[in-house]
Design a protein around this motif. Structure first.
Motif, mmCIF file in Angstrom:
data_model
loop_
_atom_site.group_PDB
_atom_site.id
_atom_site.type_symbol
_atom_site.label_atom_id
_atom_site.label_comp_id
_atom_site.label_asym_id
_atom_site.label_seq_id
_atom_site.Cartn_x
_atom_site.Cartn_y
_atom_site.Cartn_z
ATOM 1 N N PRO A 1 0.830 -1.218 0.000
ATOM 2 C CA PRO A 1 0.000 0.000 0.000
ATOM 3 C C PRO A 1 0.861 1.264 0.000
ATOM 4 N N MET A 2 0.322 2.315 -0.601
ATOM 5 C CA MET A 2 0.987 3.615 -0.573
ATOM 6 C C MET A 2 -0.074 4.697 -0.585
ATOM 7 N N THR A 3 0.297 5.869 -0.123
ATOM 8 C CA THR A 3 -0.648 6.975 -0.117
ATOM 9 C C THR A 3 -0.958 7.396 -1.545
ATOM 10 N N MET A 4 -2.133 7.924 -1.762
ATOM 11 C CA MET A 4 -2.566 8.251 -3.109
ATOM 12 C C MET A 4 -2.677 9.751 -3.367
ATOM 13 N N GLU A 5 -2.101 10.584 -2.464
ATOM 14 C CA GLU A 5 -2.153 12.021 -2.739
ATOM 15 C C GLU A 5 -1.302 12.321 -3.967
ATOM 16 N N LEU A 6 -1.735 13.310 -4.719
ATOM 17 C CA LEU A 6 -1.053 13.662 -5.961
ATOM 18 C C LEU A 6 -0.162 14.875 -5.718
ATOM 19 N N ILE A 7 1.139 14.661 -5.798
ATOM 20 C CA ILE A 7 2.117 15.736 -5.673
ATOM 21 C C ILE A 7 2.938 15.697 -6.957
ATOM 22 N N GLN A 8 2.613 16.574 -7.893
ATOM 23 C CA GLN A 8 3.202 16.537 -9.230
ATOM 24 C C GLN A 8 4.717 16.728 -9.247
ATOM 25 N N GLU A 9 5.277 17.393 -8.240
ATOM 26 C CA GLU A 9 6.717 17.638 -8.215
ATOM 27 C C GLU A 9 7.507 16.476 -7.615
ATOM 28 N N ARG A 10 6.820 15.432 -7.137
ATOM 29 C CA ARG A 10 7.487 14.304 -6.488
ATOM 30 C C ARG A 10 7.679 13.146 -7.471
ATOM 31 N N LEU A 11 8.869 12.576 -7.461
ATOM 32 C CA LEU A 11 9.166 11.378 -8.253
ATOM 33 C C LEU A 11 8.687 10.150 -7.493
ATOM 34 N N THR A 12 8.109 9.207 -8.205
ATOM 35 C CA THR A 12 7.745 7.927 -7.615
ATOM 36 C C THR A 12 8.417 6.825 -8.427
ATOM 37 N N PHE A 13 9.249 6.049 -7.747
ATOM 38 C CA PHE A 13 9.920 4.906 -8.362
ATOM 39 C C PHE A 13 9.166 3.663 -7.919
ATOM 40 N N MET A 14 8.600 2.920 -8.869
ATOM 41 C CA MET A 14 7.816 1.724 -8.566
ATOM 42 C C MET A 14 8.643 0.478 -8.898
ATOM 43 N N PHE A 15 8.846 -0.368 -7.877
ATOM 44 C CA PHE A 15 9.625 -1.596 -8.013
ATOM 45 C C PHE A 15 8.735 -2.815 -7.812
ATOM 46 N N ASP A 16 9.161 -3.965 -8.380
ATOM 47 C CA ASP A 16 8.473 -5.220 -8.080
ATOM 48 C C ASP A 16 9.199 -5.901 -6.916
ATOM 49 N N ARG A 17 8.741 -7.087 -6.536
ATOM 50 C CA ARG A 17 9.326 -7.790 -5.379
ATOM 51 C C ARG A 17 10.783 -8.189 -5.596
ATOM 52 N N ARG A 18 11.185 -8.391 -6.846
ATOM 53 C CA ARG A 18 12.572 -8.777 -7.133
ATOM 54 C C ARG A 18 13.508 -7.580 -7.160
ATOM 55 N N GLY A 19 12.962 -6.362 -7.104
ATOM 56 C CA GLY A 19 13.790 -5.168 -7.137
ATOM 57 C C GLY A 19 13.937 -4.568 -8.519
ATOM 58 N N GLU A 20 13.132 -5.042 -9.470
ATOM 59 C CA GLU A 20 13.189 -4.489 -10.818
ATOM 60 C C GLU A 20 12.368 -3.199 -10.870
ATOM 61 N N LEU A 21 12.956 -2.155 -11.446
ATOM 62 C CA LEU A 21 12.254 -0.882 -11.578
ATOM 63 C C LEU A 21 11.195 -1.015 -12.666
ATOM 64 N N LEU A 22 9.943 -0.836 -12.273
ATOM 65 C CA LEU A 22 8.828 -0.981 -13.209
ATOM 66 C C LEU A 22 8.435 0.330 -13.872
ATOM 67 N N SER A 23 8.475 1.427 -13.103
ATOM 68 C CA SER A 23 8.070 2.709 -13.663
ATOM 69 C C SER A 23 8.625 3.863 -12.836
ATOM 70 N N VAL A 24 8.665 5.012 -13.467
ATOM 71 C CA VAL A 24 9.023 6.261 -12.817
ATOM 72 C C VAL A 24 7.962 7.269 -13.239
ATOM 73 N N SER A 25 7.354 7.931 -12.258
ATOM 74 C CA SER A 25 6.298 8.881 -12.587
ATOM 75 C C SER A 25 6.313 10.068 -11.642
ATOM 76 N N CYS A 26 5.542 11.075 -11.985
ATOM 77 C CA CYS A 26 5.350 12.243 -11.129
ATOM 78 C C CYS A 26 4.076 12.015 -10.325
ATOM 79 N N SER A 27 4.222 11.827 -9.072
ATOM 80 C CA SER A 27 3.043 11.657 -8.216
ATOM 81 C C SER A 27 3.483 11.737 -6.792
#
Length: 92
Positions: A66-92
């Motif tokens: 789980p993660m918070t769902m507030e939208l902060i456009q200036e913040r980077l979000t790095f999304m990883f899977d359980r193995r540590g693979e980077l799945l996505s990078v977004s502004c949120s």
């Protein structure tokens, strides 16, 4: 009569300045306010070394946690899977 000429001479530049359009942000800046495009080359890598500029807001999240769902456009979000693979990078 001289006052009328002086008033007219001052009014023209002020009127033209008021008509000038404010600078518009580029579509790229609006679409990527946090600069996530700088990190897209890391997607797919396992445990990549990520360097974020000082003062840049960011968070690291796992896809099934789980993660918070507030939208902060200036913040980077790095999304990883359980193995540590980077799945996505977004502004949120």
């Amino acid at each position: 009569m001289k006052r009328h000429y002086l008033a007219a001479a001052l009014a023209v530049p002020l009127a033209l300045a008021a008509c000038a359009a404010p600078p518009e942000e580029t579509p790229e800046a609006e679409a990527d306010p946090c600069g996530s495009a700088r990190y897209t080359h890391l997607i797919g890598q396992t445990s990549p070394t990520i360097t974020v500029p000082e003062g840049q807001a960011y968070r690291i999240a796992r896809e099934d946690e789980p993660m918070t769902m507030e939208l902060i456009q200036e913040r980077l979000t790095f999304m990883f899977d359980r193995r540590g693979e980077l799945l996505s990078v977004s502004c949120s």
